[in-house]
Scaffold this motif. Structure first.
Motif, PDB file in Angstrom:
ATOM      1  N   ASN A 138       0.811  -1.224   0.000  1.00  0.00           N
ATOM      2  CA  ASN A 138       0.000   0.000   0.000  1.00  0.00           C
ATOM      3  C   ASN A 138       0.841   1.269   0.000  1.00  0.00           C
ATOM      4  OD1 ASN A 138      -2.603  -1.284   0.069  1.00  0.00           O
ATOM      5  ND2 ASN A 138      -2.171  -1.861   2.192  1.00  0.00           N
ATOM      6  N   SER A 139       2.087   1.143  -0.427  1.00  0.00           N
ATOM      7  CA  SER A 139       2.959   2.310  -0.509  1.00  0.00           C
ATOM      8  C   SER A 139       2.601   3.151  -1.731  1.00  0.00           C
ATOM      9  CB  SER A 139       4.421   1.867  -0.596  1.00  0.00           C
ATOM     10  OG  SER A 139       5.240   2.937  -0.978  1.00  0.00           O
ATOM     11  N   PRO A 140       2.192   4.400  -1.557  1.00  0.00           N
ATOM     12  CA  PRO A 140       1.824   5.247  -2.698  1.00  0.00           C
ATOM     13  C   PRO A 140       2.979   5.489  -3.661  1.00  0.00           C
ATOM     14  CG  PRO A 140       1.079   6.209  -0.618  1.00  0.00           C
ATOM     15  CD  PRO A 140       2.012   5.100  -0.271  1.00  0.00           C
ATOM     16  N   GLU A 141       4.213   5.441  -3.142  1.00  0.00           N
ATOM     17  CA  GLU A 141       5.377   5.715  -3.983  1.00  0.00           C
ATOM     18  C   GLU A 141       5.893   4.465  -4.688  1.00  0.00           C
ATOM     19  OE1 GLU A 141       5.423   6.378  -0.652  1.00  0.00           O
ATOM     20  OE2 GLU A 141       4.815   8.482  -0.768  1.00  0.00           O
ATOM     21  N   ASN A 142       5.714   3.295  -4.097  1.00  0.00           N
ATOM     22  CA  ASN A 142       6.343   2.079  -4.616  1.00  0.00           C
ATOM     23  C   ASN A 142       5.408   1.071  -5.259  1.00  0.00           C
ATOM     24  OD1 ASN A 142       8.915   2.888  -3.734  1.00  0.00           O
ATOM     25  ND2 ASN A 142       8.559   2.062  -1.689  1.00  0.00           N
ATOM     26  N   SER A 143       4.170   1.006  -4.815  1.00  0.00           N
ATOM     27  CA  SER A 143       3.255  -0.032  -5.276  1.00  0.00           C
ATOM     28  C   SER A 143       2.895   0.153  -6.751  1.00  0.00           C
ATOM     29  CB  SER A 143       1.976  -0.013  -4.436  1.00  0.00           C
ATOM     30  OG  SER A 143       0.987  -0.821  -5.027  1.00  0.00           O
ATOM     31  N   THR A 144       3.251  -0.832  -7.578  1.00  0.00           N
ATOM     32  CA  THR A 144       2.899  -0.748  -9.001  1.00  0.00           C
ATOM     33  C   THR A 144       1.387  -0.776  -9.179  1.00  0.00           C
ATOM     34  OG1 THR A 144       3.182  -3.166  -9.188  1.00  0.00           O
ATOM     35  CG2 THR A 144       5.057  -1.779  -9.790  1.00  0.00           C
ATOM     36  N   ARG A 145       0.676  -1.452  -8.296  1.00  0.00           N
ATOM     37  CA  ARG A 145      -0.787  -1.487  -8.363  1.00  0.00           C
ATOM     38  C   ARG A 145      -1.373  -0.092  -8.155  1.00  0.00           C
ATOM     39  NH1 ARG A 145      -4.022  -1.522  -4.109  1.00  0.00           N
ATOM     40  NH2 ARG A 145      -2.291  -2.109  -2.727  1.00  0.00           N
ATOM     41  N   ILE A 146      -0.901   0.595  -7.131  1.00  0.00           N
ATOM     42  CA  ILE A 146      -1.416   1.937  -6.840  1.00  0.00           C
ATOM     43  C   ILE A 146      -1.000   2.923  -7.928  1.00  0.00           C
ATOM     44  CG2 ILE A 146      -1.238   3.876  -5.225  1.00  0.00           C
ATOM     45  CD1 ILE A 146      -1.074   1.823  -2.975  1.00  0.00           C
ATOM     46  N   LEU A 147       0.205   2.797  -8.426  1.00  0.00           N
ATOM     47  CA  LEU A 147       0.682   3.699  -9.474  1.00  0.00           C
ATOM     48  C   LEU A 147      -0.114   3.518 -10.762  1.00  0.00           C
ATOM     49  CD1 LEU A 147       4.528   3.386  -8.853  1.00  0.00           C
ATOM     50  CD2 LEU A 147       3.081   5.360  -8.337  1.00  0.00           C
ATOM     51  N   LEU A 148      -0.462   2.273 -11.097  1.00  0.00           N
ATOM     52  CA  LEU A 148      -1.285   2.029 -12.287  1.00  0.00           C
ATOM     53  C   LEU A 148      -2.706   2.546 -12.085  1.00  0.00           C
ATOM     54  CD1 LEU A 148      -0.109  -1.555 -13.339  1.00  0.00           C
ATOM     55  CD2 LEU A 148       0.259   0.581 -14.596  1.00  0.00           C
ATOM     56  N   GLU A 149      -3.229   2.356 -10.896  1.00  0.00           N
ATOM     57  CA  GLU A 149      -4.564   2.880 -10.597  1.00  0.00           C
ATOM     58  C   GLU A 149      -4.609   4.393 -10.805  1.00  0.00           C
ATOM     59  OE1 GLU A 149      -7.512   3.550  -6.757  1.00  0.00           O
ATOM     60  OE2 GLU A 149      -5.887   2.082  -6.621  1.00  0.00           O
ATOM     61  N   ARG A 150      -3.570   5.071 -10.347  1.00  0.00           N
ATOM     62  CA  ARG A 150      -3.488   6.524 -10.499  1.00  0.00           C
ATOM     63  C   ARG A 150      -3.417   6.917 -11.975  1.00  0.00           C
ATOM     64  NH1 ARG A 150       1.338   8.323  -7.219  1.00  0.00           N
ATOM     65  NH2 ARG A 150       0.090   7.348  -5.586  1.00  0.00           N
ATOM     66  N   ALA A 151      -2.662   6.124 -12.756  1.00  0.00           N
ATOM     67  CA  ALA A 151      -2.522   6.425 -14.187  1.00  0.00           C
ATOM     68  C   ALA A 151      -3.846   6.237 -14.916  1.00  0.00           C
ATOM     69  CB  ALA A 151      -1.443   5.538 -14.797  1.00  0.00           C
ATOM     70  N   PHE A 152      -4.562   5.164 -14.617  1.00  0.00           N
ATOM     71  CA  PHE A 152      -5.851   4.935 -15.274  1.00  0.00           C
ATOM     72  C   PHE A 152      -6.850   6.041 -14.909  1.00  0.00           C
ATOM     73  CE2 PHE A 152      -4.696   0.193 -14.960  1.00  0.00           C
ATOM     74  CZ  PHE A 152      -4.058   0.224 -16.187  1.00  0.00           C
ATOM     75  N   SER A 153      -6.759   6.528 -13.684  1.00  0.00           N
ATOM     76  CA  SER A 153      -7.692   7.572 -13.237  1.00  0.00           C
ATOM     77  C   SER A 153      -7.446   8.897 -13.936  1.00  0.00           C
ATOM     78  CB  SER A 153      -7.570   7.769 -11.721  1.00  0.00           C
ATOM     79  OG  SER A 153      -7.991   6.628 -11.029  1.00  0.00           O
ATOM     80  N   THR A 154      -6.168   9.194 -14.229  1.00  0.00           N
ATOM     81  CA  THR A 154      -5.818  10.526 -14.729  1.00  0.00           C
ATOM     82  C   THR A 154      -5.515  10.585 -16.226  1.00  0.00           C
ATOM     83  OG1 THR A 154      -3.498  10.175 -14.124  1.00  0.00           O
ATOM     84  CG2 THR A 154      -4.918  11.214 -12.485  1.00  0.00           C
ATOM     85  N   LYS A 155      -5.101   9.444 -16.816  1.00  0.00           N
ATOM     86  CA  LYS A 155      -4.662   9.451 -18.218  1.00  0.00           C
ATOM     87  C   LYS A 155      -5.692   8.891 -19.193  1.00  0.00           C
ATOM     88  CE  LYS A 155      -0.507  10.999 -17.229  1.00  0.00           C
ATOM     89  NZ  LYS A 155      -0.056  12.345 -17.676  1.00  0.00           N
ATOM     90  N   SER A 156      -6.754   8.285 -18.688  1.00  0.00           N
ATOM     91  CA  SER A 156      -7.767   7.725 -19.574  1.00  0.00           C
ATOM     92  C   SER A 156      -8.541   8.835 -20.291  1.00  0.00           C
ATOM     93  CB  SER A 156      -8.747   6.846 -18.781  1.00  0.00           C
ATOM     94  OG  SER A 156      -8.094   5.718 -18.256  1.00  0.00           O
ATOM     95  N   ASP A 157      -9.032   8.501 -21.464  1.00  0.00           N
ATOM     96  CA  ASP A 157      -9.921   9.399 -22.195  1.00  0.00           C
ATOM     97  C   ASP A 157     -11.347   9.082 -21.727  1.00  0.00           C
ATOM     98  OD1 ASP A 157     -11.673  10.592 -24.029  1.00  0.00           O
ATOM     99  OD2 ASP A 157     -10.223  10.451 -25.656  1.00  0.00           O
ATOM    100  N   TRP A 158     -11.819   9.836 -20.751  1.00  0.00           N
ATOM    101  CA  TRP A 158     -13.093   9.519 -20.113  1.00  0.00           C
ATOM    102  C   TRP A 158     -14.280   9.814 -21.031  1.00  0.00           C
ATOM    103  CZ3 TRP A 158     -13.581   6.772 -15.800  1.00  0.00           C
ATOM    104  CH2 TRP A 158     -12.425   6.597 -15.018  1.00  0.00           C
ATOM    105  N   ARG A 159     -14.116  10.762 -21.900  1.00  0.00           N
ATOM    106  CA  ARG A 159     -15.222  11.091 -22.812  1.00  0.00           C
ATOM    107  C   ARG A 159     -15.482   9.936 -23.773  1.00  0.00           C
ATOM    108  NH1 ARG A 159     -15.098  16.689 -25.990  1.00  0.00           N
ATOM    109  NH2 ARG A 159     -15.525  17.361 -23.843  1.00  0.00           N
ATOM    110  N   ASN A 160     -14.383   9.363 -24.317  1.00  0.00           N
ATOM    111  CA  ASN A 160     -14.518   8.277 -25.292  1.00  0.00           C
ATOM    112  C   ASN A 160     -14.387   6.889 -24.674  1.00  0.00           C
ATOM    113  OD1 ASN A 160     -14.803   9.879 -27.790  1.00  0.00           O
ATOM    114  ND2 ASN A 160     -12.763  10.623 -27.229  1.00  0.00           N
ATOM    115  N   LYS A 161     -14.144   6.849 -23.365  1.00  0.00           N
ATOM    116  CA  LYS A 161     -14.126   5.611 -22.595  1.00  0.00           C
ATOM    117  C   LYS A 161     -13.061   4.617 -23.063  1.00  0.00           C
ATOM    118  CE  LYS A 161     -19.003   6.004 -21.350  1.00  0.00           C
ATOM    119  NZ  LYS A 161     -20.325   5.355 -21.291  1.00  0.00           N
ATOM    120  N   TYR A 162     -11.832   5.112 -23.169  1.00  0.00           N
ATOM    121  CA  TYR A 162     -10.704   4.204 -23.461  1.00  0.00           C
ATOM    122  C   TYR A 162      -9.414   4.832 -22.960  1.00  0.00           C
ATOM    123  CZ  TYR A 162      -9.720   7.177 -27.600  1.00  0.00           C
ATOM    124  OH  TYR A 162      -9.436   8.221 -28.436  1.00  0.00           O
TER     125      TYR A 162
END
Length: 279
Positions: A138-162
């Motif tokens: 659950n380390s915000p700096e080290n966990s690849t799971r948390i880092l990917l979750e953050r990327a999907f939340s911020t980098k996804s194209d939410w309008r076109n859903k991909y």
């Protein structure tokens, strides 16, 4: 703007999977003189002398004040000597696996080295350990799971859903900024995972699917991890390892020209689900 297509491998370590030319995959390549002079492997076992193929008695142990006074112990065959060394190898492994569900793994892997002639090793407990490691980090700096979750939340194209294909390289950069799952934590020194795997050799991370709906997403991520159950010259030259009879026996069984038991690939996999919301 095109969408990222799945399944999509977003990360591979520089080290290869199935690298049988790695230094810790060598076997049977060293002679008695090299083991003694270069690696100081004179006192290897308390039960047998792997160089003279004799059993060790209280009088024949190198550290005994009576060493040499009663001659050598009983002569045995090379196969008998190897069998005795493997039994001692397994017995000594208990100090590295004191508790928990992964405790039996090290003895099974030692037996695999003894009998499987270098075949890869796979076990459901290894997969379980990898999955639990990823989910419990659950380390915000080290966990690849948390880092990917953050990327999907911020980098996804939410309008076109991909997730945009042009952002794929960002995912690799994000993983590089974290820490891949390895069994080098304090608890791994006691639960058996530190001795069976510890560091890892190669890791592949693949997005199997990513579904975006309204303001939430669900991603399925697959981790494929490989380690080598073998020792190289740097390992046994390290005082941290050389001081333990466990590693001295391991190195002699693997690298001594009269034995040459093959190291092997340790394979583990885990599939996890990551969910989150738009940010």
């Amino acid at each position: 703007m095109p969408a990222l297509q799945f399944p999509c491998t977003i990360f591979k370590t520089r080290k290869w999977m199935d690298d049988y030319h790695a230094s810790d995959m060598r076997c049977g390549d060293l002679f008695e003189s090299q083991l003694k002079e270069h690696f100081h492997l004179v006192d290897v076992s308390t039960r047998v002398n792997p160089y003279t193929l004799t059993k060790i008695t209280p009088f024949s142990q190198p550290q005994s004040m009576f060493h040499g006074s009663r001659g050598e112990g009983e002569k045995i065959t090379r196969q008998q000597c190897a069998s005795i060394l493997f039994d001692e190898f397994r017995d000594l492994s208990r100090t590295f696996a004191l508790y928990g569900p992964y405790k039996p793994l090290i003895a099974q892997m030692i037996t695999h080295m003894q009998t499987a002639n270098g075949a890869p090793f796979r076990h459901m407990l290894l997969d379980r350990a990898l999955r639990e490691h990823i989910l419990n980090d659950n380390s915000p700096e080290n966990s690849t799971r948390i880092l990917l979750e953050r990327a999907f939340s911020t980098k996804s194209d939410w309008r076109n859903k991909y997730y945009p294909a042009k952002e794929k390289d960002k995912l690799r950069e994000i993983i590089l900024g974290g820490k891949l799952p390895k069994f080098d934590r304090f608890q791994d020194n006691l639960n058996g995972m530190g001795i069976t795997v510890h560091d890892t050799w190669a890791t592949h991370i693949t997005i199997k699917s990513l579904n975006i709906d309204n303001d939430s997403f669900r991603a399925v991520i697959h981790y494929k991890v490989q380690d080598h159950f073998g020792l190289d010259s740097d390992d046994i030259s390290n005082v941290k390892f050389n001081q333990f009879r466990f590693f001295r026996i391991w190195f002699v069984l693997q690298r001594y020209s009269q034995f040459g038991f093959k190291p092997f690939m340790t394979n583990m996999e885990a599939t996890i689900e990551i969910t989150g919301t738009r940010k």
